[in-house]
Each structure stands twice: as C-alpha cells, then as structure tokens.
Design a protein around this motif. Structure first.
Motif, PDB file in Angstrom:
ATOM      1  N   PHE A 127      35.573  62.489  18.547  1.00  3.83           N
ATOM      2  CA  PHE A 127      34.114  62.455  18.678  1.00  3.83           C
ATOM      3  C   PHE A 127      33.491  62.431  17.292  1.00  3.83           C
ATOM      4  O   PHE A 127      34.139  62.721  16.282  1.00  3.83           O
ATOM      5  CB  PHE A 127      33.614  63.690  19.450  1.00  3.83           C
ATOM      6  CG  PHE A 127      34.002  63.693  20.892  1.00  3.83           C
ATOM      7  CD1 PHE A 127      33.211  63.071  21.848  1.00  3.83           C
ATOM      8  CD2 PHE A 127      35.177  64.314  21.306  1.00  3.83           C
ATOM      9  CE1 PHE A 127      33.580  63.072  23.181  1.00  3.83           C
ATOM     10  CE2 PHE A 127      35.550  64.315  22.638  1.00  3.83           C
ATOM     11  CZ  PHE A 127      34.747  63.686  23.579  1.00  3.83           C
TER      12      PHE A 127
ATOM     13  N   HIS B 258      23.611  63.942  23.992  1.00  6.73           N
ATOM     14  CA  HIS B 258      23.761  63.106  22.797  1.00  6.73           C
ATOM     15  C   HIS B 258      23.693  63.903  21.502  1.00  6.73           C
ATOM     16  O   HIS B 258      23.257  63.395  20.466  1.00  6.73           O
ATOM     17  CB  HIS B 258      22.709  61.987  22.765  1.00  6.73           C
ATOM     18  CG  HIS B 258      23.175  60.808  21.949  1.00  6.73           C
ATOM     19  ND1 HIS B 258      22.314  59.804  21.532  1.00  6.73           N
ATOM     20  CD2 HIS B 258      24.402  60.468  21.458  1.00  6.73           C
ATOM     21  CE1 HIS B 258      22.989  58.908  20.834  1.00  6.73           C
ATOM     22  NE2 HIS B 258      24.269  59.281  20.781  1.00  6.73           N
TER      23      HIS B 258
ATOM     24  N   SER C 158      20.928  63.992  15.741  1.00  2.00           N
ATOM     25  CA  SER C 158      21.131  64.771  16.967  1.00  2.00           C
ATOM     26  C   SER C 158      19.776  65.253  17.457  1.00  2.00           C
ATOM     27  O   SER C 158      19.042  65.916  16.719  1.00  2.00           O
ATOM     28  CB  SER C 158      22.030  65.980  16.706  1.00  2.00           C
ATOM     29  OG  SER C 158      23.334  65.547  16.416  1.00  2.00           O
TER      30      SER C 158
ATOM     31  N   GLU D  17      28.863  62.122  20.297  1.00  3.45           N
ATOM     32  CA  GLU D  17      29.248  60.927  21.048  1.00  3.45           C
ATOM     33  C   GLU D  17      30.714  60.652  20.761  1.00  3.45           C
ATOM     34  O   GLU D  17      31.269  61.142  19.768  1.00  3.45           O
ATOM     35  CB  GLU D  17      28.379  59.729  20.645  1.00  3.45           C
ATOM     36  CG  GLU D  17      28.498  59.360  19.172  1.00  3.45           C
ATOM     37  CD  GLU D  17      27.525  58.274  18.732  1.00  3.45           C
ATOM     38  OE1 GLU D  17      26.520  58.054  19.443  1.00  3.45           O
ATOM     39  OE2 GLU D  17      27.766  57.656  17.681  1.00  3.45           O
ATOM     40  N   ASP D  18      31.347  59.888  21.640  1.00  2.00           N
ATOM     41  CA  ASP D  18      32.758  59.593  21.376  1.00  2.00           C
ATOM     42  C   ASP D  18      32.855  58.535  20.280  1.00  2.00           C
ATOM     43  O   ASP D  18      31.851  58.018  19.794  1.00  2.00           O
ATOM     44  CB  ASP D  18      33.495  59.191  22.654  1.00  2.00           C
ATOM     45  CG  ASP D  18      33.115  57.805  23.166  1.00  2.00           C
ATOM     46  OD1 ASP D  18      32.407  57.067  22.463  1.00  2.00           O
ATOM     47  OD2 ASP D  18      33.536  57.472  24.293  1.00  2.00           O
TER      48      ASP D  18
ATOM     49  N   GLY E 225      30.870  55.476  20.499  1.00  3.85           N
ATOM     50  CA  GLY E 225      29.418  55.571  20.650  1.00  3.85           C
ATOM     51  C   GLY E 225      28.948  55.874  22.054  1.00  3.85           C
ATOM     52  O   GLY E 225      27.751  55.764  22.344  1.00  3.85           O
ATOM     53  N   ARG E 226      29.858  56.265  22.941  1.00  3.62           N
ATOM     54  CA  ARG E 226      29.466  56.544  24.332  1.00  3.62           C
ATOM     55  C   ARG E 226      29.070  58.007  24.490  1.00  3.62           C
ATOM     56  O   ARG E 226      29.678  58.900  23.906  1.00  3.62           O
ATOM     57  CB  ARG E 226      30.618  56.199  25.273  1.00  3.62           C
ATOM     58  CG  ARG E 226      30.951  54.712  25.311  1.00  3.62           C
ATOM     59  CD  ARG E 226      32.197  54.436  26.101  1.00  3.62           C
ATOM     60  NE  ARG E 226      33.379  55.070  25.512  1.00  3.62           N
ATOM     61  CZ  ARG E 226      34.625  54.778  25.861  1.00  3.62           C
ATOM     62  NH1 ARG E 226      34.865  53.876  26.806  1.00  3.62           N
ATOM     63  NH2 ARG E 226      35.632  55.393  25.281  1.00  3.62           N
ATOM     64  N   TRP E 227      28.044  58.256  25.309  1.00  5.85           N
ATOM     65  CA  TRP E 227      27.590  59.617  25.595  1.00  5.85           C
ATOM     66  C   TRP E 227      26.875  59.604  26.944  1.00  5.85           C
ATOM     67  O   TRP E 227      26.745  58.575  27.583  1.00  5.85           O
ATOM     68  CB  TRP E 227      26.643  60.117  24.496  1.00  5.85           C
ATOM     69  CG  TRP E 227      25.390  59.286  24.334  1.00  5.85           C
ATOM     70  CD1 TRP E 227      25.273  58.106  23.653  1.00  5.85           C
ATOM     71  CD2 TRP E 227      24.113  59.543  24.906  1.00  5.85           C
ATOM     72  NE1 TRP E 227      24.009  57.611  23.756  1.00  5.85           N
ATOM     73  CE2 TRP E 227      23.259  58.486  24.516  1.00  5.85           C
ATOM     74  CE3 TRP E 227      23.589  60.557  25.695  1.00  5.85           C
ATOM     75  CZ2 TRP E 227      21.920  58.414  24.890  1.00  5.85           C
ATOM     76  CZ3 TRP E 227      22.253  60.513  26.079  1.00  5.85           C
ATOM     77  CH2 TRP E 227      21.433  59.443  25.683  1.00  5.85           C
TER      78      TRP E 227
ATOM     79  N   LEU F  13      27.675  66.512  24.708  1.00  6.47           N
ATOM     80  CA  LEU F  13      27.923  65.084  24.944  1.00  6.47           C
ATOM     81  C   LEU F  13      26.876  64.500  25.885  1.00  6.47           C
ATOM     82  O   LEU F  13      26.382  63.389  25.679  1.00  6.47           O
ATOM     83  CB  LEU F  13      29.327  64.885  25.521  1.00  6.47           C
ATOM     84  CG  LEU F  13      29.741  63.437  25.791  1.00  6.47           C
ATOM     85  CD1 LEU F  13      29.757  62.618  24.505  1.00  6.47           C
ATOM     86  CD2 LEU F  13      31.112  63.376  26.474  1.00  6.47           C
ATOM     87  N   LYS F  14      26.511  65.271  26.889  1.00  4.89           N
ATOM     88  CA  LYS F  14      25.515  64.789  27.868  1.00  4.89           C
ATOM     89  C   LYS F  14      24.154  64.589  27.212  1.00  4.89           C
ATOM     90  O   LYS F  14      23.420  63.656  27.539  1.00  4.89           O
ATOM     91  CB  LYS F  14      25.413  65.792  29.013  1.00  4.89           C
ATOM     92  CG  LYS F  14      24.477  65.360  30.127  1.00  4.89           C
ATOM     93  CD  LYS F  14      24.473  66.377  31.251  1.00  4.89           C
ATOM     94  CE  LYS F  14      23.535  65.940  32.373  1.00  4.89           C
ATOM     95  NZ  LYS F  14      23.509  66.932  33.485  1.00  4.89           N
TER      96      LYS F  14
ATOM     97  N   PRO G 170      26.062  61.466  16.169  1.00  2.49           N
ATOM     98  CA  PRO G 170      25.206  60.277  16.047  1.00  2.49           C
ATOM     99  C   PRO G 170      24.368  60.368  14.773  1.00  2.49           C
ATOM    100  O   PRO G 170      24.386  61.382  14.073  1.00  2.49           O
ATOM    101  CB  PRO G 170      24.337  60.345  17.311  1.00  2.49           C
ATOM    102  CG  PRO G 170      24.315  61.788  17.689  1.00  2.49           C
ATOM    103  CD  PRO G 170      25.649  62.349  17.265  1.00  2.49           C
TER     104      PRO G 170
END
Length: 527
Positions: A104, A83, A110, A86-87, A90-92, A80-81, A107
């Motif tokens: 999750f 990328h 990756s 992502e959740d 779209g957050r990461w 997640l950190k 993207p």
C-alpha cells in the motif's frame, strides 16, 4: 507516539480520526519493496502498517493498551475505504486489507474529515434558552437586600461566612416568610447543580459544546439518587423495564461461577459459552446503547481525561454523567459492569473464546452496546473499548451515589426557600471537588519514573527478607537464591562481592584442613 491531545468540544471523535490519520501519514516508515519481479518505492506492506499503527494506538491515551491487533486491522480497512491509503495500483474504497505482505501507499493527499458545523443561530438560541430557563427558576420573593451580586460557581470563604452569619440572624426575624418551593423548582435545582458540578470537574468554560441542557432530565437524576439497593444498584418500580428473568439468571450464573453452577444446571461441555452467548445476544439487540445516543459527545469528551494524572477527574465526571441516564439504562449498566468485572478476575472461569482472553472478550463483545454514535463513526469501536475498560476497573466508584451532590442540593434548596440568594451560583456553599494537577511529563520520563519506583519497591522487599529474624536460615537462603535468579541486577547492587554476601550469614571462607599424615612404621629386617 504520544497523543498530542484533542481538546474537549463537539465532534471529538472526528477530531481524533484526523489526529490518528495525520500521525499515521507523518510517521509510517516508507521504503522500497519488490513484488512480482517489480520494484515499488515509497510504500509499505499491510503487516508493517498494522505493526506501526498498533503501537501508535496502544500508546495513545485516547485508546490505551487494551487495543487489539484485530481492531487495528479493522481501522486500517477503514483507512482504505476512506482513501487515507490506497493499494500499489491506486485502488481504494473497499475494505480488502489483511495482516499480510500486500503493498500500500499514501495518496497525494489524505482527506481529513470536516466536523459538521452547527448553525450559528441554533447555537445562539440554545445558549439564550438555557440562560432564560436558568434565570426564571430563581426569581424569588422577599430576597435579601444584602445578597451579593457576584456571579460565579462559588464565593470566597470570607464572603460565604459573612452570608451564613447574616442568614442565621435573618432566620430569627423572617422565619414566617419562607417560600414554598414547587416540585418544578426542586427539579430545576437538581438539574442546575449537577451541570455546575460537571462543568467544574471537567474544567471547561461551557458545557454547551458537549451537551444540550434540555436533554438533562432532572427526574432521572433524582430517581437514580434515591432508589438504590444496599449495593448501590438502581431499583426499578416498573418491573417491565427491568432485565428479563432469564437474562438475570444467566448473568448471576456467570458472575458467581462456579458457585452458582449447582446440580440443577446442566454441565455439558460448552455450557458456559452458551450462557455467555445468550447474555451477549440480549445486550447487542438493545435499540440503543446503554449510555444513549444523545450523550455520546459527552462521554467521548471525558475519554480525553483518561490519563494517569487525571484518573480522579475522570472517575468523578463519569460518576455525574451516569446519573443522567434513564434509570433502566443505569441499572443495566451497573449489572453488566459487575458481571464482566467478576468474570475477568475469575481464575476459575473456563475459556470462553479460542483466541481471546476473558477480559479482551468482554471489552470486544459489549463495547458497542455501551457506547456508540447514532451515525457510523470510524473510531467508535476503539473509543467504546477504552471507556468499557475504564468502567470495568472503576465501576464501583463511578456507579455509586455521590453524597456531596445531595448535600449541595439540600443547601441550595434551603437558601432558595428562605430567599437568601438571587443567583444559583451564589448558593453553592457545599464544597466543590478540588483537584491538584501535576505537570504533564513525557512518556520517556514516565517510564523512567515507573522503573525507578518499581526497583525501589523490589529493593525494599530484598531488605525485608534480609532483616527478617523469624525466617529460618535455610528458608532465607532459599528465598535469596530465588530473588537473585529473578532480579540479578538489584541483588548484585546489594551484594557486590561474595564477602558481603557471606557476612550476612556469618560464614567464613572454608579452608580445607590438611589431611592427617601418619608416619609409616619402619620395618626392620629380620636379619
């Protein structure tokens, strides 16, 4: 899923990261999920990701079955950190992942990590410098004209015998022409011979990609070979480099538990946990790992040999690599491995952690103080855990002194002294380690062979019980009954019918005898 295999070379940890992320993205099942009265397609829950990734890591030879679920969650957080995932919104960039139903997705792309490239000029200089150093050592006076010009690790048996025969003849004529070797010559021979052996064992065309020859300090190798106790542990002349007395005492206490726990030691509840925490704090506070930062790439590359059919190669390679360590580091590694190995096998050892077994706790606690990179590497913990697990199981072989190395160096020095060789490779008449490589099989074939081998051993055990004439009949019946309960299929294969089982004991079918019928007396009437 099996590892597709990352070949030896620099930045292997980065290549492994790319392999794992690619496998995860290609194989992780995606489906529709419903959350807060809304449907989301092509996604997965954190729990599903942990399950799938946990299976992937445990079946990958680079990480092995020692991987824990918590380590899998840590890796998912790094995904997640970075990328890789992502959740659902779209957050990461954070590490906010737990083993739950949080959704999750992948993207659009990756990112794969790009290994930093070494400057071509620097790489060429390293090779040239090593070649110059290597050649300058062996410029000898009064070289034999009959020395072969073949360059390589070793000669054919025929040529080797021919040279030995010539050497014997020349020794009688030129005994007075022996060259005096300097301490520098001796040190460089040790350095060159161990690198040649290491390259041969690993089966790589060059070690330049995984180790800088200038990092190899021959004085360390010579000291580690010569200064050992009867148990093979390095003895330090400078006691200030040794473990503090209180750490040694604590390690002996846990290594020999409960025999060392005499009446002089406190016996309050949790005493052993406090002792373990004291040892762990000392090793975790060391300025660098025991295998040193500079040898990180070397040991990570050996991790790719840690497979069932390459186990012997890995042991021999690690044996040589551990000789390169500074003597204080090697001694600490030896004592640490002896302690955690004994603790892991000690059934009387009290539980040191509420959620982890002793072996898992040892690997989790000490992995990063044995192997880690100077810069943060996302797979450090998993790679170090795999190596520590292997060291625990084979530390007695890995951390012993290899006798063949001493023999090779002595022969090499002797030939150099007498001026019979010109090139270092021509002098390695001591036999190099030889290995027979089996054809690699699939995981399914391996499992099938493992099952068939196990079943054959169990069937043999059944036959031993059957043919054991010294076993009382009652005891034999009891053991067979227990065997039938544990392994019904194997038992049924051996005794397909009740008649075949009865024949073993000479039993005959029991037929109930007709009951004795007595005729009732006829009573005559008094009339």
């Amino acid at each position: 899923m099996e590892s597709r295999g990352v070949p030896p070379g620099p930045y292997r940890a980065t290549k492994l990261w790319n392999e794992v992320t690619t496998s995860f993205r290609a194989g992780m099942p995606l489906r529709k999920h419903r959350q807060h009265f809304k449907k989301y397609g092509n996604c997965f829950t954190a729990g599903e990701a942990v399950d799938w990734l946990y299976d992937l890591l445990r079946n990958n030879s680079n990480f092995g079955p020692e991987v824990t679920r918590q380590q899998t969650i840590q890796l998912l957080r790094k995904f997640l950190k970075n990328h890789v995932i992502e959740d659902i919104k779209g957050r990461w960039g954070s590490e906010n992942v737990d083993d739950n139903n949080q959704l999750f997705r992948f993207p659009a792309t990756s990112p794969l990590k790009t290994p930093p490239r070494r400057h071509p000029e620097l790489r060429r200089n390293n090779i040239e410098n090593f070649s110059k150093d290597k050649d300058s050592i062996f410029k000898l006076r009064n070289l034999s004209r009959r020395t072969p010009k073949k360059h390589g690790l070793h000669l054919s048996q025929e040529k080797a015998e021919k040279i030995k025969h010539e050497i014997i003849n020349e020794d009688q004529e030129n005994a007075a022409d022996n060259r005096e070797l300097s301490q520098e010559d001796v040190e460089e021979v040790w350095k060159y011979v161990i690198l040649i052996y290491l390259q041969t064992i690993l089966g790589v065309p060059s070690l330049e990609e995984v180790i800088n020859p200038k990092q190899v300090i021959p004085q360390y190798i010579m000291y580690n070979m010569a200064n050992t106790s009867k148990h093979g542990v390095v003895i330090l002349q400078n006691k200030s480099d040794d473990l503090p007395h209180w750490v040694l005492s604590a390690m002996k206490c846990l290594a020999n538990w409960p025999r060392s726990n005499d009446m002089n030691n406190p016996t309050y509840v949790g005493f052993e946990r406090d002792v373990f925490r004291t040892i762990a704090d000392y090793f975790l506070d060391l300025p660098e790992p025991l295998l040193t930062f500079e040898y990180y790439e070397l040991f990570v590359n050996i991790l790719g040999l840690l497979q069932p059919h390459l186990e012997r190669v890995a042991i021999d390679a690690l044996q040589l690599c551990c000789l390169l360590l500074p003597p204080p580091n090697r001694r600490k590694l030896q004592l640490l491995m002896r302690m955690i190995s004994r603790m892991s096998q000690n059934v009387d050892m009290p539980k040191l952690h509420d959620a982890m077994g002793t072996r898992s706790l040892m690997i989790h606690t000490f992995s990063r103080c044995v192997l880690c990179c100077a810069e943060e590497v996302d797979l450090d913990e998993l790679l170090a855990g795999r190596l520590v697990s292997f060291l625990m199981d084979h530390h007695q072989e890995i951390l012993q002194v290899p006798s063949y190395l001493q023999t090779a160096v002595e022969k090499h020095l002797d030939y150099l002294k007498k001026g019979h060789i010109e090139n270092p490779g021509d002098g390695l008449f001591a036999p190099l380690p030889t290995y027979s490589y089996c054809k690699q099989i699939s995981a399914q074939e391996f499992d099938e062979q493992k099952v068939s081998t196990s079943q054959a051993a169990i069937a043999e055990l059944l036959e031993n019980i059957i043919k054991n004439r010294s076993l009382p009949l009652k005891e034999k019946r009891k053991k067979l009954k227990q065997f039938q309960k544990e392994y019904p299929l194997i038992y049924q294969k051996r005794f397909p019918t009740t008649e075949s089982e009865a024949a073993l004991f000479g039993d005959k079918p029991t037929i109930k005898q007709p009951m004795l019928i007595l005729r009732k007396p006829k009573f005559r009437s008094l009339r």
